[in-house]
Design a protein around this motif. Structure first.
Motif, short mmCIF file in Angstrom:
data_model
loop_
_atom_site.label_atom_id
_atom_site.label_comp_id
_atom_site.label_asym_id
_atom_site.label_seq_id
_atom_site.Cartn_x
_atom_site.Cartn_y
_atom_site.Cartn_z
N SER A 128 37.53 45.07 -2.80
CA SER A 128 36.55 45.59 -3.77
C SER A 128 37.22 45.91 -5.10
O SER A 128 36.69 45.63 -6.17
N HIS A 129 38.41 46.51 -5.01
CA HIS A 129 39.15 46.85 -6.23
C HIS A 129 39.67 45.58 -6.92
O HIS A 129 39.60 45.46 -8.15
N ALA A 132 36.89 43.75 -8.66
CA ALA A 132 36.15 44.63 -9.59
C ALA A 132 34.67 44.74 -9.25
O ALA A 132 33.80 44.59 -10.11
N LEU A 133 34.39 45.01 -7.98
CA LEU A 133 33.00 45.27 -7.59
C LEU A 133 32.57 46.64 -8.12
O LEU A 133 33.41 47.48 -8.46
N ASP A 134 31.26 46.84 -8.19
CA ASP A 134 30.72 48.09 -8.74
C ASP A 134 31.35 49.31 -8.05
O ASP A 134 31.26 49.45 -6.82
N LYS A 135 31.99 50.15 -8.85
CA LYS A 135 32.76 51.26 -8.31
C LYS A 135 31.89 52.24 -7.53
O LYS A 135 32.26 52.71 -6.44
N THR A 136 30.73 52.57 -8.08
CA THR A 136 29.82 53.52 -7.41
C THR A 136 29.36 52.98 -6.07
O THR A 136 29.34 53.69 -5.05
N LEU A 137 29.02 51.68 -6.07
CA LEU A 137 28.57 51.04 -4.83
C LEU A 137 29.69 51.03 -3.80
O LEU A 137 29.47 51.35 -2.62
N GLU A 139 32.31 53.02 -3.52
CA GLU A 139 32.58 54.37 -3.00
C GLU A 139 31.54 54.76 -1.94
O GLU A 139 31.88 55.33 -0.89
N SER A 159 22.75 50.13 0.99
CA SER A 159 24.03 50.02 0.27
C SER A 159 24.92 48.95 0.92
O SER A 159 25.55 48.14 0.23
N PHE A 163 26.23 45.50 -0.84
CA PHE A 163 27.67 45.23 -0.85
C PHE A 163 27.96 43.87 -0.21
O PHE A 163 28.77 43.08 -0.72
N SER A 166 27.09 41.12 -2.55
CA SER A 166 28.11 40.99 -3.62
C SER A 166 29.30 40.18 -3.13
O SER A 166 29.81 39.29 -3.83
#
Length: 216
Positions: A128-129, A132-137, A139, A159, A163, A166
């Motif tokens: 995910s990092h 660069a996937l959506d940080k809020t999603l 977490e 959620s 995810f 994505s």
């Protein structure tokens, strides 16, 4: 005395004849040597022309070898650069596939329930990092995956679904990129093989030409 003189005369005549024979033999040998020399001199231009022709062949073979080696180097470098892009795309596809498999596994179990689950949870965090996937999603999903499946709420499931979509979209993008690399990479590999084979053939021809010149 008459007989003695006759004997001396005969002996002298024989010595003269033998001496003349030796002289004639020397003359014959000299003539043969002269004839051989003349023949060799007559043949020399032909031999020189043959050597020159073989030297031309050798020079051409060396030039062909040099050109073939340069082409092989260029094609090999092109293959290597293309292979890096292809291998990179293939590695990304494999990484995303593994992440999706980890997500499917954690849908049915808490990430904290086993060592494997914790490793899969860490893997998803890394992917995910990296992409660069959506940080809020991310977490939210990482928290959900640490829950037992039977206590997850409906918004938790939503959620997870977003995810997963994505990750699937990323995977599709990289699979398409991989397919774009496949055909050119195969062509580059074939060109590199052909260039290497041509260089090897040119090297063999060059060796044969050198041997022919030495033999001449």
């Amino acid at each position: 005395v008459g007989d003695l003189l006759q004997t001396i005369c005969v002996a002298t005549q024989q010595a003269v004849e033998e001496a003349q024979g030796q002289v004639d033999g020397v003359d014959a040998d000299r003539a043969a040597r002269h004839a051989a020399l003349a023949a060799a001199q007559d043949a020399l231009p032909t031999l020189q022309a043959a050597v020159a022709a073989r030297q031309d062949i050798e020079a051409t073979a060396k030039a062909t070898l040099s050109e073939a080696n340069e082409k092989a180097a260029v094609e090999t470098e092109a293959e290597s650069s293309g292979k890096f892009s292809y291998d990179e795309a293939a590695a990304q596809v494999a990484e995303l596939l593994a992440a999706l498999e980890a997500l499917v596994a954690l849908k049915g179990a808490s990430a904290d329930s086993s060592k494997e689950g914790k490793a899969q949870h860490k893997q998803l965090a890394h992917v995910s990092h990296k992409y660069a996937l959506d940080k809020t999603l991310v977490e939210a999903v990482l928290k959900v995956l640490r829950k037992e499946p039977d206590v997850r709420q409906s918004f938790d499931v939503v959620s997870l679904g977003i995810f997963e979509e994505s990750l699937s979209k990323l995977l599709k993008d990289f699979e398409e990129r991989l397919q774009l690399h496949e055909a050119p990479q195969a062509e580059k590999a074939a060109a590199a093989r052909a260039a290497t084979e041509a260089a090897e053939a040119a090297e063999g021809a060059c060796g044969e030409s050198e041997a022919a010149v030495k033999a001449a």
